[in-house]
Design a protein around this motif. Sequence first.
Motif, mmCIF file in Angstrom:
data_model
loop_
_atom_site.group_PDB
_atom_site.id
_atom_site.type_symbol
_atom_site.label_atom_id
_atom_site.label_comp_id
_atom_site.label_asym_id
_atom_site.label_seq_id
_atom_site.Cartn_x
_atom_site.Cartn_y
_atom_site.Cartn_z
ATOM 1 N N SER A 68 -43.811 -1.750 -90.027
ATOM 2 C CA SER A 68 -43.074 -2.292 -88.884
ATOM 3 C C SER A 68 -43.143 -1.362 -87.680
ATOM 4 N N GLN A 69 -43.095 -0.075 -87.919
ATOM 5 C CA GLN A 69 -43.202 0.878 -86.817
ATOM 6 C C GLN A 69 -44.591 0.822 -86.171
ATOM 7 N N ILE A 70 -45.607 0.690 -87.002
ATOM 8 C CA ILE A 70 -46.966 0.559 -86.456
ATOM 9 C C ILE A 70 -47.074 -0.715 -85.622
ATOM 10 N N ALA A 71 -46.485 -1.794 -86.122
ATOM 11 C CA ALA A 71 -46.533 -3.074 -85.399
ATOM 12 C C ALA A 71 -45.841 -2.963 -84.044
ATOM 13 N N GLN A 72 -44.723 -2.282 -83.988
ATOM 14 C CA GLN A 72 -44.003 -2.141 -82.722
ATOM 15 C C GLN A 72 -44.825 -1.356 -81.706
ATOM 16 N N GLN A 73 -45.613 -0.417 -82.180
ATOM 17 C CA GLN A 73 -46.427 0.388 -81.277
ATOM 18 C C GLN A 73 -47.720 -0.310 -80.863
ATOM 19 N N LYS A 74 -48.272 -1.093 -81.774
ATOM 20 C CA LYS A 74 -49.628 -1.594 -81.559
ATOM 21 C C LYS A 74 -49.696 -3.015 -81.004
ATOM 22 N N THR A 75 -48.704 -3.846 -81.284
ATOM 23 C CA THR A 75 -48.804 -5.247 -80.877
ATOM 24 C C THR A 75 -48.408 -5.433 -79.413
ATOM 25 N N SER A 76 -48.982 -6.454 -78.839
ATOM 26 C CA SER A 76 -48.599 -6.819 -77.476
ATOM 27 C C SER A 76 -47.734 -8.081 -77.484
ATOM 28 N N ASP A 77 -47.583 -8.682 -78.646
ATOM 29 C CA ASP A 77 -46.802 -9.913 -78.804
ATOM 30 C C ASP A 77 -45.318 -9.566 -78.987
ATOM 31 N N SER A 78 -44.474 -10.088 -78.107
ATOM 32 C CA SER A 78 -43.046 -9.755 -78.156
ATOM 33 C C SER A 78 -42.357 -10.321 -79.395
ATOM 34 N N ILE A 79 -42.804 -11.466 -79.893
ATOM 35 C CA ILE A 79 -42.187 -12.061 -81.088
ATOM 36 C C ILE A 79 -42.421 -11.154 -82.297
ATOM 37 N N ILE A 80 -43.610 -10.656 -82.424
ATOM 38 C CA ILE A 80 -43.921 -9.765 -83.552
ATOM 39 C C ILE A 80 -43.182 -8.441 -83.388
ATOM 40 N N ARG A 81 -43.076 -7.954 -82.177
ATOM 41 C CA ARG A 81 -42.332 -6.724 -81.939
ATOM 42 C C ARG A 81 -40.860 -6.900 -82.327
ATOM 43 N N GLN A 82 -40.274 -8.055 -81.995
ATOM 44 C CA GLN A 82 -38.865 -8.314 -82.325
ATOM 45 C C GLN A 82 -38.655 -8.427 -83.838
ATOM 46 N N ILE A 83 -39.496 -9.197 -84.515
ATOM 47 C CA ILE A 83 -39.313 -9.369 -85.953
ATOM 48 C C ILE A 83 -39.570 -8.057 -86.691
ATOM 49 N N SER A 84 -40.531 -7.281 -86.205
ATOM 50 C CA SER A 84 -40.801 -6.000 -86.865
ATOM 51 C C SER A 84 -39.636 -5.028 -86.672
ATOM 52 N N LYS A 85 -38.978 -5.083 -85.527
ATOM 53 C CA LYS A 85 -37.804 -4.226 -85.293
ATOM 54 C C LYS A 85 -36.652 -4.643 -86.207
ATOM 55 N N LYS A 86 -36.438 -5.953 -86.356
ATOM 56 C CA LYS A 86 -35.387 -6.447 -87.257
ATOM 57 C C LYS A 86 -35.669 -6.027 -88.704
ATOM 58 N N ILE A 87 -36.922 -6.194 -89.106
ATOM 59 C CA ILE A 87 -37.294 -5.825 -90.474
ATOM 60 C C ILE A 87 -37.114 -4.322 -90.687
ATOM 61 N N GLU A 88 -37.527 -3.531 -89.708
ATOM 62 C CA GLU A 88 -37.378 -2.078 -89.822
ATOM 63 C C GLU A 88 -35.906 -1.689 -89.973
ATOM 64 N N ASN A 89 -35.036 -2.256 -89.143
ATOM 65 C CA ASN A 89 -33.603 -1.935 -89.231
ATOM 66 C C ASN A 89 -33.017 -2.335 -90.582
ATOM 67 N N HIS A 90 -33.387 -3.516 -91.059
ATOM 68 C CA HIS A 90 -32.901 -4.006 -92.355
ATOM 69 C C HIS A 90 -33.363 -3.094 -93.490
ATOM 70 N N GLN A 91 -34.634 -2.714 -93.469
ATOM 71 C CA GLN A 91 -35.180 -1.880 -94.533
ATOM 72 C C GLN A 91 -34.633 -0.448 -94.474
ATOM 73 N N THR A 92 -34.376 0.045 -93.277
ATOM 74 C CA THR A 92 -33.788 1.376 -93.146
ATOM 75 C C THR A 92 -32.383 1.390 -93.740
ATOM 76 N N GLU A 93 -31.614 0.363 -93.456
ATOM 77 C CA GLU A 93 -30.266 0.246 -94.022
ATOM 78 C C GLU A 93 -30.326 0.141 -95.551
ATOM 79 N N LEU A 94 -31.246 -0.672 -96.046
ATOM 80 C CA LEU A 94 -31.426 -0.815 -97.491
ATOM 81 C C LEU A 94 -31.823 0.513 -98.125
#
Length: 189
Positions: A68-94
């Motif tokens: 997810s961190q790689i996706a946030q840095q590498k993608t230009s698509d805002s939808i993918i950046r948003q979902i990857s940030k949500k997934i990262e936060n969820h997985q960090t909490e888990l």
Amino acid sequence: MRTMPLLRATNLKVFFLLIITCTSSCKKNNPIENTLKNEAFSTTDKEQMDAYFFIATATLSNSIISKSQIAQQKTSDSIIRQISKKIENHQTELLQEVATIANNRLIIVTDINNNTNKLDLYKLMDTNDASFNKVYLSSIKESLNKEIETFESVYKRTTDEVILKLVLRYLPKMYQFLRETEQIKQQIN
């Protein structure tokens, strides 16, 4: 004169046999020590299953966070950046919650040298910008599926209330992320 060396040899044989007999009998005659050793290092199937669950979950969470961190840095698509940030936060909490529970149970959760996860990360970093979104979504979908399978298997096998609460708390969100990534993947195709 010949009797003296024979007598010495016989005496030495008897002496060594006596030492061997005493040493082996001492080991057998200490049942208290043997019982304490067996109790201190014995594990049950439940404990092994719990340890496997915590280690597998931590390994998968670390992999998903990295992707997810790689996706946030590498993608230009805002939808993918948003979902990857949500997934990262969820997985960090888990991951934090799993580490806390594991530490309370004296289970050491370390980053296991998992070559499969490293290969996935290298593949993700090496993709070009045009195909990155597809590769990321496929990879994250596969990782979420593995994590869901791990959660479902432990849910079916355990009676541990803490693990059951953890599974019931995080599993629905994983399904939601899986659906969202599938929808985004279909939109891209």
